[in-house]
Design a protein around this motif. Structure first.
Motif, PDB file in Angstrom:
ATOM      1  N   ASP A 313      15.400  47.321   8.395  1.00 61.58           N
ATOM      2  CA  ASP A 313      16.725  46.979   7.881  1.00 61.58           C
ATOM      3  C   ASP A 313      17.105  48.014   6.814  1.00 61.58           C
ATOM      4  O   ASP A 313      16.451  48.096   5.772  1.00 61.58           O
ATOM      5  N   PRO A 314      18.141  48.785   7.050  1.00 57.82           N
ATOM      6  CA  PRO A 314      18.515  49.805   6.057  1.00 57.82           C
ATOM      7  C   PRO A 314      18.835  49.185   4.688  1.00 57.82           C
ATOM      8  O   PRO A 314      18.761  49.871   3.678  1.00 57.82           O
ATOM      9  N   HIS A 315      19.170  47.887   4.686  1.00 61.75           N
ATOM     10  CA  HIS A 315      19.526  47.239   3.412  1.00 61.75           C
ATOM     11  C   HIS A 315      18.332  46.543   2.762  1.00 61.75           C
ATOM     12  O   HIS A 315      18.495  45.856   1.756  1.00 61.75           O
ATOM     13  N   ASP A 316      17.156  46.709   3.326  1.00 63.34           N
ATOM     14  CA  ASP A 316      15.943  46.174   2.707  1.00 63.34           C
ATOM     15  C   ASP A 316      15.825  46.780   1.299  1.00 63.34           C
ATOM     16  O   ASP A 316      15.915  48.009   1.148  1.00 63.34           O
ATOM     17  N   PRO A 317      15.644  45.937   0.259  1.00 59.77           N
ATOM     18  CA  PRO A 317      15.590  46.469  -1.112  1.00 59.77           C
ATOM     19  C   PRO A 317      14.535  47.555  -1.316  1.00 59.77           C
ATOM     20  O   PRO A 317      14.686  48.420  -2.174  1.00 59.77           O
ATOM     21  N   ARG A 318      13.461  47.536  -0.498  1.00 58.89           N
ATOM     22  CA  ARG A 318      12.428  48.584  -0.639  1.00 58.89           C
ATOM     23  C   ARG A 318      13.019  49.980  -0.420  1.00 58.89           C
ATOM     24  O   ARG A 318      12.520  50.966  -0.919  1.00 58.89           O
ATOM     25  N   PHE A 319      14.088  50.022   0.366  1.00 60.78           N
ATOM     26  CA  PHE A 319      14.605  51.337   0.769  1.00 60.78           C
ATOM     27  C   PHE A 319      15.932  51.673   0.088  1.00 60.78           C
ATOM     28  O   PHE A 319      16.640  52.588   0.508  1.00 60.78           O
ATOM     29  N   GLU A 320      16.231  50.929  -0.974  1.00 64.46           N
ATOM     30  CA  GLU A 320      17.566  51.132  -1.570  1.00 64.46           C
ATOM     31  C   GLU A 320      17.732  52.515  -2.193  1.00 64.46           C
ATOM     32  O   GLU A 320      18.852  52.985  -2.354  1.00 64.46           O
ATOM     33  N   ASN A 321      16.600  53.177  -2.509  1.00 66.54           N
ATOM     34  CA  ASN A 321      16.725  54.528  -3.090  1.00 66.54           C
ATOM     35  C   ASN A 321      16.444  55.639  -2.086  1.00 66.54           C
ATOM     36  O   ASN A 321      16.270  56.799  -2.472  1.00 66.54           O
ATOM     37  N   VAL A 322      16.341  55.279  -0.807  1.00 64.04           N
ATOM     38  CA  VAL A 322      16.024  56.332   0.178  1.00 64.04           C
ATOM     39  C   VAL A 322      17.249  57.229   0.355  1.00 64.04           C
ATOM     40  O   VAL A 322      18.276  56.809   0.883  1.00 64.04           O
ATOM     41  N   SER A 323      17.115  58.458  -0.111  1.00 65.58           N
ATOM     42  CA  SER A 323      18.266  59.359  -0.058  1.00 65.58           C
ATOM     43  C   SER A 323      18.103  60.447   1.007  1.00 65.58           C
ATOM     44  O   SER A 323      19.076  61.076   1.408  1.00 65.58           O
ATOM     45  N   GLY A 324      16.863  60.676   1.467  1.00 69.68           N
ATOM     46  CA  GLY A 324      16.648  61.698   2.497  1.00 69.68           C
ATOM     47  C   GLY A 324      15.804  61.143   3.629  1.00 69.68           C
ATOM     48  O   GLY A 324      14.790  60.487   3.384  1.00 69.68           O
ATOM     49  N   LEU A 325      16.239  61.376   4.851  1.00 69.17           N
ATOM     50  CA  LEU A 325      15.454  60.894   6.012  1.00 69.17           C
ATOM     51  C   LEU A 325      15.203  62.034   6.984  1.00 69.17           C
ATOM     52  O   LEU A 325      16.102  62.863   7.223  1.00 69.17           O
ATOM     53  N   LEU A 326      13.995  62.044   7.527  1.00 72.05           N
ATOM     54  CA  LEU A 326      13.635  63.056   8.524  1.00 72.05           C
ATOM     55  C   LEU A 326      13.358  62.325   9.834  1.00 72.05           C
ATOM     56  O   LEU A 326      12.550  61.400   9.867  1.00 72.05           O
ATOM     57  N   LEU A 327      14.052  62.735  10.878  1.00 70.60           N
ATOM     58  CA  LEU A 327      13.895  62.088  12.187  1.00 70.60           C
ATOM     59  C   LEU A 327      13.469  63.121  13.221  1.00 70.60           C
ATOM     60  O   LEU A 327      14.214  64.070  13.473  1.00 70.60           O
TER      61      LEU A 327
END
Ligand SMILES: C[S@@+](CC[C@H](N)C(=O)[O-])C[C@H]1O[C@@H](n2cnc3c(N)ncnc32)[C@H](O)[C@@H]1O
Length: 561
Positions: A313-327
């Motif tokens: 879930d992109p809105h999971d609080p664990r990931f609220e500061n994720v600013s960069g993603l590598l796919l």
């Protein structure tokens, strides 16, 4: 003995038979030998054919042995000189005797051929023969071994004074190919990456075993560098690697973060940012975890084992500061080239001596360091247009999912495919998505890219460029051209690439067979630009949502291709 006769019949089949060796062998009803054994014999013998012909001619055995035809002699002499168990026939078999009667002569000519080429070992000789064959085929591409310095544990200066102390620095890849002394080239595009001659074995090197150096192809280093760049200031926020096993790009991100942390004036050595790294395959995620630990990055990398990125879930609080993603999702692998011995090798597949039991039977002990194993499994079947479309759909969904993370400002998408449908077409579809338009995502322009990649000359394309290579034996007699790069079975049809010239200039491509020493690879960066936010028609959005179920039903294409 049917093995050798069958091999000759495959090799001498008329060109009109069609198909590659592999398909002819596996589809044949008349051959008696095991297809796997037959295929292995033909492929192995073809790697040595120019040398074997030289040895057979110098030993003069065909004139002396009426039972031997040139093809039979080549195959039998190959097994006699180079196969672990020699000729696969009873000792009393007349063909085996026809070769073994001349064993002293054959061995002598083989040694002379090796010495003539200045090779100390059979492995050196194999490389020399490969180069001769490449040159004869007009393929002079060099595929070096790439070694990335892991800044979590060490740095380039320290490695140049230790692991590579005896290496001479050269300015170009062709200069690496001198067997008389160890040489290396510091890569001009990717920081902390060096190229060394192909086939060098690092399995016993202390730096390799302690995770100070990591064997990773140059192209595979593009995504993390594109994402994190030449940051002087520490990266703001957390990072995520959504399709991470075996872990090359995660550990590369860790290395880049550490470098900046060490260089920053704040006296930190552990990066402030956290990396969430996951793989949907629980088995591959174990390798990922091992690789992260070996790279010394446990304190700031969390591995989510068996986690499907699409289920996060992109809105999971664990990931609220994720600013960069590598796919770097599963792809067709159509850009993967053969290296060293010209068989297809996966990116960052270790040297045979570094392979695990799982990879190579029970013969080799598992090394201490869970080095970069395969980033991609080998493509096994010819690629159908339908399969490519399914991969493209899945890749698009994965990138679109990443765009939805609320704090994300920068994303990279990469494949080791050469197909338009998995590359520029995915970028085009992603940009057209609602999530991209409403959040203002666009392609990272060339002038925004890190310095080394800004100078990279190969950029996005609008048209498909499928490359074919062939394997031959006996000068290609009877061979129709085995297709090593998986060709698409069906016609490609029109692939929609709705990108501006500026967008295409922002995409980076690598191609096999040129003088860069790489396989096929693609990477694009996405950045979030408030000025690019587009209003999406609410009704249109609703329709999409209602139709969303259909998307979810896309067939799962497996974890790695
Ligand atoms: C090309 S490999 C990744 C290589 C890796 N980035 C590296 O540099 O070592 C693709 C990986 O994506 C994983 N994968 C595919 N779909 C996924 C998904 N939906 N969620 C998480 N992992 C996925 C596969 O299991 C496979 O290990």
């Amino acid at each position: 003995m049917s093995l050798y006769y069958d091999a000759v019949s495959v090799l001498t089949a008329p060109a009109s038979t069609g198909g590659s060796f592999k398909s002819r062998i596996y589809n044949s009803r008349s051959l008696k030998a095991s297809p796997a054994q037959l295929y292995a014999l033909i492929i192995e013998a073809s790697k040595w054919d120019i040398l074997l012909k030289e040895v057979i001619e110098a030993a003069g055995i065909i004139k002396l042995e009426p039972k031997l035809t040139p093809h039979l002699a080549l195959l039998l002499v190959h097994d006699h000189l180079l196969a672990k168990n020699g000729i696969a026939a009873p000792a009393a078999h007349p063909l085996r005797q026809a070769v073994e009667r001349h064993k002293t002569r054959l061995r002598g000519e083989f040694t002379k051929a090796r010495v003539r080429r200045g090779c100390a070992t059979v492995a050196d000789l194999r490389d020399a023969i490969r180069r001769e064959k490449d040159a004869a085929n007009g393929d002079t591409a060099i595929y070096p071994r790439w070694v990335r310095i892991n800044n979590v544990r060490t740095d380039l200066a320290a490695q140049l004074q230790s692991t590579f102390a005896s290496y001479r620095q050269v300015e170009s890849l062709p200069e690496l190919a001198r067997p008389d002394e160890p040489r290396l080239r510091i890569d001009p595009h990717i920081p902390d990456l060096v190229a060394v001659p192909p086939g060098l074995d690092f399995s016993t090197s202390p730096a390799y075993r302690s995770g100070e150096i990591i064997l990773q192809d140059k192209a595979s280093c593009f995504p993390a560098y594109l994402l994190l760049g030449d940051q002087e200031e520490p990266w703001r926020g957390d990072l995520m690697d959504g399709c991470a096993a075996p872990g090359n790009k995660t550990t590369h991100m860790a290395s880049l973060l550490s470098k900046t942390a060490k260089a920053s004036k704040q006296g930190r050595t552990i990066p402030r940012s956290h990396i969430f790294s996951m793989d949907a395959s629980a088995v591959r995620a174990k390798t990922l975890q091992k690789m992260v630990s070996a790279a010394g990055a446990d304190s700031f990398v969390s591995v989510l084992q068996g986690q499907d990125f699409l289920a996060l879930d992109p809105h999971d609080p664990r990931f609220e500061n994720v600013s960069g993603l590598l796919l770097d999702p599963s792809c067709s692998g159509s850009g993967i080239i053969g290296r060293d011995d010209k068989r297809k090798r996966r990116q960052d597949e270790p040297e045979p001596s570094q392979q695990t039991k799982h990879q190579k039977g029970q013969r080799n002990p598992e090394p201490d360091t869970p080095s970069a194993t395969d980033e991609n499994d080998l493509p096994s079947a010819p690629l159908s247009a339908d399969r490519l479309t399914k991969l493209s759909n899945l890749q698009t969904r994965i990138v679109e999912h990443a765009l939805a993370f609320p704090a994300a400002t920068r994303i990279t998408y990469s494949t080791c495919s050469i197909h338009l449908l998995e590359n520029e077409a995915v970028v085009s579809r992603v940009l057209a998505s609602d999530v991209a338009r409403t959040k203002g995502w666009r392609v990272m322009r060339r002038d925004e890219q890190p310095e080394g990649l800004r100078r990279w000359k190969y950029r996005g394309v609008r048209e498909e460029r499928v490359q074919r290579t062939s394997t031959s034996i006996g000068g290609g007699e009877g061979e129709n051209g085995g297709c090593e790069v998986p060709a698409v079975e069906a016609e490609e049809g029109n692939v929609d690439v709705n990108l501006t010239d500026e967008d295409l200039e922002g995409c980076l491509r690598c191609w096999p067979g040129d003088d860069e020493g790489l396989g096929g690879f693609f990477v694009a960066g996405f950045v979030r630009d408030e000025n690019a936010v587009k209003q999406v028609d609410v009704d249109e959005e609703k329709d999409e949502e209602e139709g969303g179920e259909e998307e979810e039903d896309d067939e799962w294409e497996g974890f790695s291709d």
